[in-house]
Design a protein around this motif. Structure first.
Motif, PDB file in Angstrom:
ATOM      1  N   ILE A   1     -66.579 -52.633 -41.824  1.00 63.38           N
ATOM      2  CA  ILE A   1     -67.265 -52.706 -40.529  1.00 63.38           C
ATOM      3  C   ILE A   1     -68.774 -52.628 -40.730  1.00 63.38           C
ATOM      4  N   MET A   2     -69.235 -51.692 -41.547  1.00 61.12           N
ATOM      5  CA  MET A   2     -70.676 -51.536 -41.773  1.00 61.12           C
ATOM      6  C   MET A   2     -71.260 -52.736 -42.519  1.00 61.12           C
ATOM      7  N   ASP A   3     -70.483 -53.339 -43.408  1.00 63.99           N
ATOM      8  CA  ASP A   3     -70.965 -54.532 -44.103  1.00 63.99           C
ATOM      9  C   ASP A   3     -71.198 -55.673 -43.115  1.00 63.99           C
ATOM     10  N   HIS A   4     -70.268 -55.869 -42.200  1.00 62.24           N
ATOM     11  CA  HIS A   4     -70.435 -56.921 -41.190  1.00 62.24           C
ATOM     12  C   HIS A   4     -71.588 -56.608 -40.236  1.00 62.24           C
ATOM     13  N   TYR A   5     -71.821 -55.317 -39.987  1.00 63.77           N
ATOM     14  CA  TYR A   5     -72.916 -54.915 -39.101  1.00 63.77           C
ATOM     15  C   TYR A   5     -74.270 -55.142 -39.783  1.00 63.77           C
ATOM     16  N   LYS A   6     -74.370 -54.748 -41.038  1.00 60.09           N
ATOM     17  CA  LYS A   6     -75.646 -54.860 -41.761  1.00 60.09           C
ATOM     18  C   LYS A   6     -75.904 -56.273 -42.275  1.00 60.09           C
ATOM     19  N   ASN A   7     -74.837 -57.010 -42.541  1.00 63.66           N
ATOM     20  CA  ASN A   7     -74.936 -58.382 -43.066  1.00 63.66           C
ATOM     21  C   ASN A   7     -74.055 -59.304 -42.220  1.00 63.66           C
ATOM     22  N   PRO A   8     -74.438 -59.505 -40.957  1.00 67.51           N
ATOM     23  CA  PRO A   8     -73.567 -60.285 -40.068  1.00 67.51           C
ATOM     24  C   PRO A   8     -73.408 -61.729 -40.530  1.00 67.51           C
TER      25      PRO A   8
ATOM     26  N   GLU B   1     -49.688 -62.777 -39.396  1.00 67.77           N
ATOM     27  CA  GLU B   1     -50.894 -63.510 -39.038  1.00 67.77           C
ATOM     28  C   GLU B   1     -52.050 -62.979 -39.889  1.00 67.77           C
ATOM     29  N   ASP B   2     -52.790 -63.873 -40.518  1.00 68.94           N
ATOM     30  CA  ASP B   2     -53.882 -63.467 -41.390  1.00 68.94           C
ATOM     31  C   ASP B   2     -55.105 -63.102 -40.558  1.00 68.94           C
ATOM     32  N   LEU B   3     -55.324 -61.797 -40.381  1.00 67.69           N
ATOM     33  CA  LEU B   3     -56.464 -61.341 -39.608  1.00 67.69           C
ATOM     34  C   LEU B   3     -57.656 -60.979 -40.494  1.00 67.69           C
ATOM     35  N   GLY B   4     -57.446 -60.921 -41.796  1.00 64.70           N
ATOM     36  CA  GLY B   4     -58.551 -60.643 -42.716  1.00 64.70           C
ATOM     37  C   GLY B   4     -59.273 -59.352 -42.371  1.00 64.70           C
ATOM     38  N   ASP B   5     -60.604 -59.420 -42.360  1.00 63.83           N
ATOM     39  CA  ASP B   5     -61.434 -58.240 -42.097  1.00 63.83           C
ATOM     40  C   ASP B   5     -61.200 -57.642 -40.716  1.00 63.83           C
ATOM     41  N   ILE B   6     -60.671 -58.439 -39.805  1.00 66.77           N
ATOM     42  CA  ILE B   6     -60.459 -57.976 -38.432  1.00 66.77           C
ATOM     43  C   ILE B   6     -59.559 -56.738 -38.392  1.00 66.77           C
ATOM     44  N   LEU B   7     -58.651 -56.630 -39.347  1.00 67.51           N
ATOM     45  CA  LEU B   7     -57.765 -55.462 -39.391  1.00 67.51           C
ATOM     46  C   LEU B   7     -58.544 -54.163 -39.520  1.00 67.51           C
ATOM     47  N   SER B   8     -59.745 -54.227 -40.077  1.00 65.45           N
ATOM     48  CA  SER B   8     -60.539 -53.012 -40.243  1.00 65.45           C
ATOM     49  C   SER B   8     -60.925 -52.386 -38.906  1.00 65.45           C
ATOM     50  N   LEU B   9     -60.819 -53.137 -37.829  1.00 66.60           N
ATOM     51  CA  LEU B   9     -61.147 -52.613 -36.494  1.00 66.60           C
ATOM     52  C   LEU B   9     -59.957 -51.935 -35.814  1.00 66.60           C
ATOM     53  N   GLN B  10     -58.821 -51.910 -36.492  1.00 67.13           N
ATOM     54  CA  GLN B  10     -57.604 -51.362 -35.891  1.00 67.13           C
ATOM     55  C   GLN B  10     -57.793 -49.917 -35.421  1.00 67.13           C
TER      56      GLN B  10
ATOM     57  N   LYS C   1     -60.963 -78.386 -31.890  1.00 64.75           N
ATOM     58  CA  LYS C   1     -61.097 -77.449 -33.005  1.00 64.75           C
ATOM     59  C   LYS C   1     -62.479 -76.811 -32.990  1.00 64.75           C
ATOM     60  N   VAL C   2     -62.542 -75.543 -33.342  1.00 67.03           N
ATOM     61  CA  VAL C   2     -63.816 -74.831 -33.447  1.00 67.03           C
ATOM     62  C   VAL C   2     -64.432 -75.191 -34.801  1.00 67.03           C
ATOM     63  N   VAL C   3     -65.481 -76.003 -34.773  1.00 68.28           N
ATOM     64  CA  VAL C   3     -66.109 -76.409 -36.035  1.00 68.28           C
ATOM     65  C   VAL C   3     -67.305 -75.519 -36.382  1.00 68.28           C
ATOM     66  N   GLU C   4     -67.864 -74.854 -35.378  1.00 66.85           N
ATOM     67  CA  GLU C   4     -68.979 -73.930 -35.628  1.00 66.85           C
ATOM     68  C   GLU C   4     -68.933 -72.817 -34.599  1.00 66.85           C
ATOM     69  N   ALA C   5     -69.252 -71.608 -35.036  1.00 63.43           N
ATOM     70  CA  ALA C   5     -69.297 -70.448 -34.143  1.00 63.43           C
ATOM     71  C   ALA C   5     -70.415 -69.545 -34.620  1.00 63.43           C
TER      72      ALA C   5
ATOM     73  N   ALA D   1     -68.075 -59.314 -33.615  1.00 60.96           N
ATOM     74  CA  ALA D   1     -68.566 -60.683 -33.393  1.00 60.96           C
ATOM     75  C   ALA D   1     -68.662 -61.441 -34.712  1.00 60.96           C
ATOM     76  N   SER D   2     -69.149 -60.767 -35.742  1.00 55.78           N
ATOM     77  CA  SER D   2     -69.254 -61.381 -37.064  1.00 55.78           C
ATOM     78  C   SER D   2     -67.875 -61.787 -37.588  1.00 55.78           C
ATOM     79  N   MET D   3     -66.930 -60.864 -37.488  1.00 52.23           N
ATOM     80  CA  MET D   3     -65.567 -61.132 -37.963  1.00 52.23           C
ATOM     81  C   MET D   3     -64.899 -62.235 -37.156  1.00 52.23           C
ATOM     82  N   MET D   4     -65.085 -62.192 -35.833  1.00 52.01           N
ATOM     83  CA  MET D   4     -64.452 -63.177 -34.964  1.00 52.01           C
ATOM     84  C   MET D   4     -64.970 -64.577 -35.263  1.00 52.01           C
TER      85      MET D   4
END
Length: 142
Positions: free
Chosen positions: A14-21, A108-117, A55-59, A73-76
Motif C-alpha cells: 500500500i505504501m509503495d503505491h502511495y509513494k510511487n503511484p 480472480e487475479d487481483l494482484g496488489d489489490i488484495l493488499s487492501l483487504q 476495452k480500457v486502453v489507458e487509465a 487508485a494506483s492499483m485500480m
C-alpha cells in the motif's frame, strides 16, 4: 507466512503505491473524465479512461488524499488496463464485496489489490478505498 508478516507485507505494498503511484497523470488525447470526492475525509480524484472497442486502453488519475485512496487508485488503474468494460466492472464488484468483508472468488487475479483487504475492518476507510472504483463505474456506465 504468519498473519503479522502478511499484514506487514500488505502495508508495504500500500505504501509503495502511495509513494510511487502508477498511472498518475493525464491521458493524452480523447478520454472519459470523472471527478469524484469523499467529503468525509477530503479525498478527491480525477480519473481519465481511454476506451477503444469496449476495452480500457489507458487509465490515469490525478488527485489527493490518504494513502488508502491514492494507492487504491494506483492499483485500480493498473488492474483495469487491457480489460473489457465488463471485466473492469466485474473486478469492481469483487473489490466492493471484499471491502464489505464478503468471501470473494480467489481465482480472480487481483494482484496488489488484495493488499487492501484489511481495510474492510475499518468501516470509515472503506469509502477511501472504493473512491477510484466508484469513479470508474460511473465513467463507464455513462
Amino acid at each position: 507466512m504468519s498473519f503479522n508478516n502478511l499484514d506487514t507485507l500488505y502495508r508495504q505494498v500500500i505504501m509503495d503505491h502511495y509513494k510511487n503511484p502508477r498511472n498518475r497523470g493525464t491521458v493524452d488525447g480523447d478520454s472519459l473524465t470523472v471527478d469524484m470526492n469523499n467529503p468525509t475525509c477530503g479525498d478527491r480524484i480525477q480519473l481519465q479512461l481511454q476506451i477503444e472497442d469496449g476495452k480500457v486502453v489507458e487509465a490515469k488519475f490525478e488527485g489527493e488524499g490518504c494513502s488508502i485512496s491514492m494507492s487504491s487508485a494506483s492499483m485500480m488503474t493498473q488492474a483495469i488496463k487491457g480489460k473489457t468494460i465488463d471485466e473492469a466492472l466485474t473486478m469492481s464488484k469483487t473489490f466492493s464485496e471484499m471491502m464489505l468483508g464478503e468471501d470473494i472468488d480467489m481465482d480472480e487475479d487481483l494482484g496488489d489489490i488484495l493488499s487492501l483487504q484489511g481495510v474492510s475492518k475499518f468501516p470509515a476507510r472503506i469509502k477511501c478505498a472504493t473512491l477510484a472504483w466508484k469513479a470508474m463505474e460511473k465513467g463507464v456506465k455513462e
